[in-house]
Scaffold this motif. Structure first.
Motif, mmCIF file in Angstrom:
data_model
loop_
_atom_site.group_PDB
_atom_site.id
_atom_site.type_symbol
_atom_site.label_atom_id
_atom_site.label_comp_id
_atom_site.label_asym_id
_atom_site.label_seq_id
_atom_site.Cartn_x
_atom_site.Cartn_y
_atom_site.Cartn_z
ATOM 1 N N GLU A 170 36.423 37.065 38.786
ATOM 2 C CA GLU A 170 37.330 38.057 39.340
ATOM 3 C C GLU A 170 38.748 37.504 39.511
ATOM 4 O OE1 GLU A 170 34.853 36.283 42.745
ATOM 5 O OE2 GLU A 170 34.560 36.968 40.680
ATOM 6 N N GLN A 171 38.891 36.186 39.528
ATOM 7 C CA GLN A 171 40.217 35.572 39.576
ATOM 8 C C GLN A 171 40.799 35.423 38.167
ATOM 9 O OE1 GLN A 171 38.836 32.010 41.575
ATOM 10 N NE2 GLN A 171 39.808 32.622 43.496
ATOM 11 N N ALA A 172 39.980 34.906 37.263
ATOM 12 C CA ALA A 172 40.461 34.643 35.901
ATOM 13 C C ALA A 172 40.817 35.923 35.154
ATOM 14 C CB ALA A 172 39.407 33.854 35.125
ATOM 15 N N PHE A 173 40.102 37.010 35.438
ATOM 16 C CA PHE A 173 40.321 38.255 34.696
ATOM 17 C C PHE A 173 40.775 39.383 35.633
ATOM 18 C CE2 PHE A 173 37.311 35.703 32.285
ATOM 19 C CZ PHE A 173 37.875 35.721 31.021
ATOM 20 N N ALA A 174 41.537 39.009 36.641
ATOM 21 C CA ALA A 174 41.990 39.996 37.629
ATOM 22 C C ALA A 174 42.824 41.105 36.991
ATOM 23 C CB ALA A 174 42.795 39.296 38.729
ATOM 24 N N GLU A 175 43.670 40.769 36.033
ATOM 25 C CA GLU A 175 44.519 41.779 35.409
ATOM 26 C C GLU A 175 43.692 42.782 34.609
ATOM 27 O OE1 GLU A 175 47.643 40.057 33.137
ATOM 28 O OE2 GLU A 175 48.498 38.951 34.835
ATOM 29 N N GLU A 176 42.684 42.294 33.899
ATOM 30 C CA GLU A 176 41.834 43.208 33.134
ATOM 31 C C GLU A 176 41.045 44.120 34.067
ATOM 32 O OE1 GLU A 176 39.408 41.371 30.217
ATOM 33 O OE2 GLU A 176 41.041 40.207 29.326
ATOM 34 N N LEU A 177 40.524 43.566 35.148
ATOM 35 C CA LEU A 177 39.764 44.373 36.099
ATOM 36 C C LEU A 177 40.670 45.424 36.754
ATOM 37 C CD1 LEU A 177 37.643 41.534 37.725
ATOM 38 C CD2 LEU A 177 36.753 43.441 36.371
ATOM 39 N N SER A 178 41.912 45.044 37.042
ATOM 40 C CA SER A 178 42.854 45.991 37.628
ATOM 41 C C SER A 178 43.191 47.107 36.642
ATOM 42 C CB SER A 178 44.128 45.252 38.042
ATOM 43 O OG SER A 178 45.081 46.136 38.567
ATOM 44 N N ALA A 179 43.377 46.759 35.374
ATOM 45 C CA ALA A 179 43.670 47.763 34.357
ATOM 46 C C ALA A 179 42.507 48.733 34.184
ATOM 47 C CB ALA A 179 43.997 47.083 33.032
ATOM 48 N N LEU A 180 41.303 48.224 34.191
ATOM 49 C CA LEU A 180 40.129 49.088 34.100
ATOM 50 C C LEU A 180 40.035 50.011 35.306
ATOM 51 C CD1 LEU A 180 37.581 46.487 32.710
ATOM 52 C CD2 LEU A 180 38.044 48.706 31.662
ATOM 53 N N ASP A 181 40.321 49.480 36.483
ATOM 54 C CA ASP A 181 40.275 50.286 37.703
ATOM 55 C C ASP A 181 41.277 51.443 37.631
ATOM 56 O OD1 ASP A 181 39.629 51.086 40.290
ATOM 57 O OD2 ASP A 181 41.088 49.752 41.191
#
Length: 365
Positions: A15-26
């Motif tokens: 969740e730290q390494a891919f925070a930007e991708e998770l935020s974009a998906l959200d």
């Protein structure tokens, strides 16, 4: 305690390494989300397998494998069934478990690491003994396990290497998974799971020192078997991508022209693993180790460090030979026979592999 600089972390959580991708998906995810889930099941699968979102954001693949397996795993977690990821060592069980938890709950840190010494308190709860002696059994003296915390917060708990945990401790999960409650008789109460709670366990039955799961516990899980990469190209792609990620994290200098050695390491591992050469013409003995994709990644990463710090920056056969030997020779007697036969019958005769043969012979003695 101050939060560490993300760039300084040796191994950030998913969740730290891919925070930007998770935020974009959200932001772009407009599909129904199960209770307490950060993303919809569709978005979780996209996060795992990769894709391009409507706003142009590219989601990198975290796992390469059959889409249907990932869909089944995610759909399982959207029900009241726990998920068991089963497979031989090195099939990315832990990796998939971590990323599923990160995408669904926003955190992958509620983790029980299974070992022969894992106690029941790691799954249920323990006590702060100083407070227990001073106050007696009180809510303040209770120390919740990661599983208990997940029940209270409606999130995912991970149990790694479930089959390494003693059988009587494993069975502490039965009531939790079937009744979705955890009795605390010392306090005359119980904890009931909040919607969104579930468990992802990983296990393998190949290594020594494993404990079989009871049939009662197996029934509480939906089992998804993660296979080894289906093709050489697929495995080469996985190894290449992970080596690049690890090299960046470890701040290793870029290693140009590594593709040839990656392909050779993958081919050696696949041939010894399957007991036959790529063309199927020569039958081979297989060593006692698993020769997993994870081990191939380790061999290449170690070779890259050698090439960067003690060579000219180009990954060569000599840089990976010792790592391959260490991966193959788990049994120094029986595996040495397997390796020597492979070198003489296959590697020595293979066109363009003379440098690899010499390097392997040099470290084999």
């Amino acid at each position: 305690m101050t939060e560490p600089d993300q760039s300084a972390l040796l191994r950030p959580h998913a969740e730290q390494a891919f925070a930007e991708e998770l935020s974009a998906l959200d932001r772009t995810d407009d599909r129904p989300r199960p209770p307490s889930w950060r993303l919809s099941p569709w978005a979780v699968v996209t996060y795992l397998l990769g894709g391009t979102l409507n706003d142009g954001t590219v989601i990198t693949p975290k796992y390469v494998g059959p889409r249907r397996l990932v869909e089944v795993a995610v759909a399982t977690l959207a029900t009241d069934r726990a998920l068991l990821l089963l497979g031989v060592p090195g099939t990315a069980k832990t990796w998939v478990s971590e990323h599923l938890s990160a995408a669904i709950s926003g955190s992958s840190t509620l983790l029980v690491q299974g070992t022969a010494g894992t106690a029941e308190e790691s799954i249920r709860y323990g006590w702060n003994y100083a407070r227990l002696l001073a106050e007696g059994p009180t809510a303040g003296a209770l120390v919740p396990s990661p599983v208990l915390t997940a029940m209270e917060t409606g999130t995912i708990a991970r149990v790694e290497e479930l089959t390494r945990i003693p059988a009587d401790v494993q069975d502490a999960l039965i009531t939790i998974l079937s009744e979705k409650t955890l009795p605390i008789p010392e306090l005359a109460t119980e904890v009931q799971a909040v919607k969104g709670f579930n468990v992802i366990a990983t296990a393998n039955d190949r290594d020594r020192g494993v404990n079989e799961l009871s049939s009662a516990l197996r029934r509480r899980f939906n089992t998804v078997v993660l296979p080894l990469p289906a093709s050489e190209e697929e495995e080469v792609g996985i190894v290449t991508r992970r080596v690049e990620q690890l090299g960046h994290s470890l701040e290793l200098p870029p290693v140009p022209a590594a593709a040839e050695e990656i392909r050779r390491v993958v081919r050696v591992f696949r041939e010894l693993r399957s007991g036959a050469t790529e063309d199927g013409r020569t039958k081979l003995k297989s060593p006692s180790g698993t020769l997993s994709t994870a081990e191939a990644i380790s061999v290449i990463t170690s070779g890259a460090a050698l090439a960067a710090h003690f060579g000219d920056g180009t990954l060569r056969a000599a840089d990976v030979a010792a790592g391959i030997l260490g991966s193959v020779l788990k049994d120094p007697v029986a595996d040495a026979v397997v390796w020597n036969e492979y070198l003489e019958a296959v590697v020595r005769e293979r066109e363009g592999w003379a440098d690899f043969y010499r390097a392997c012979r040099e470290v084999s003695g």
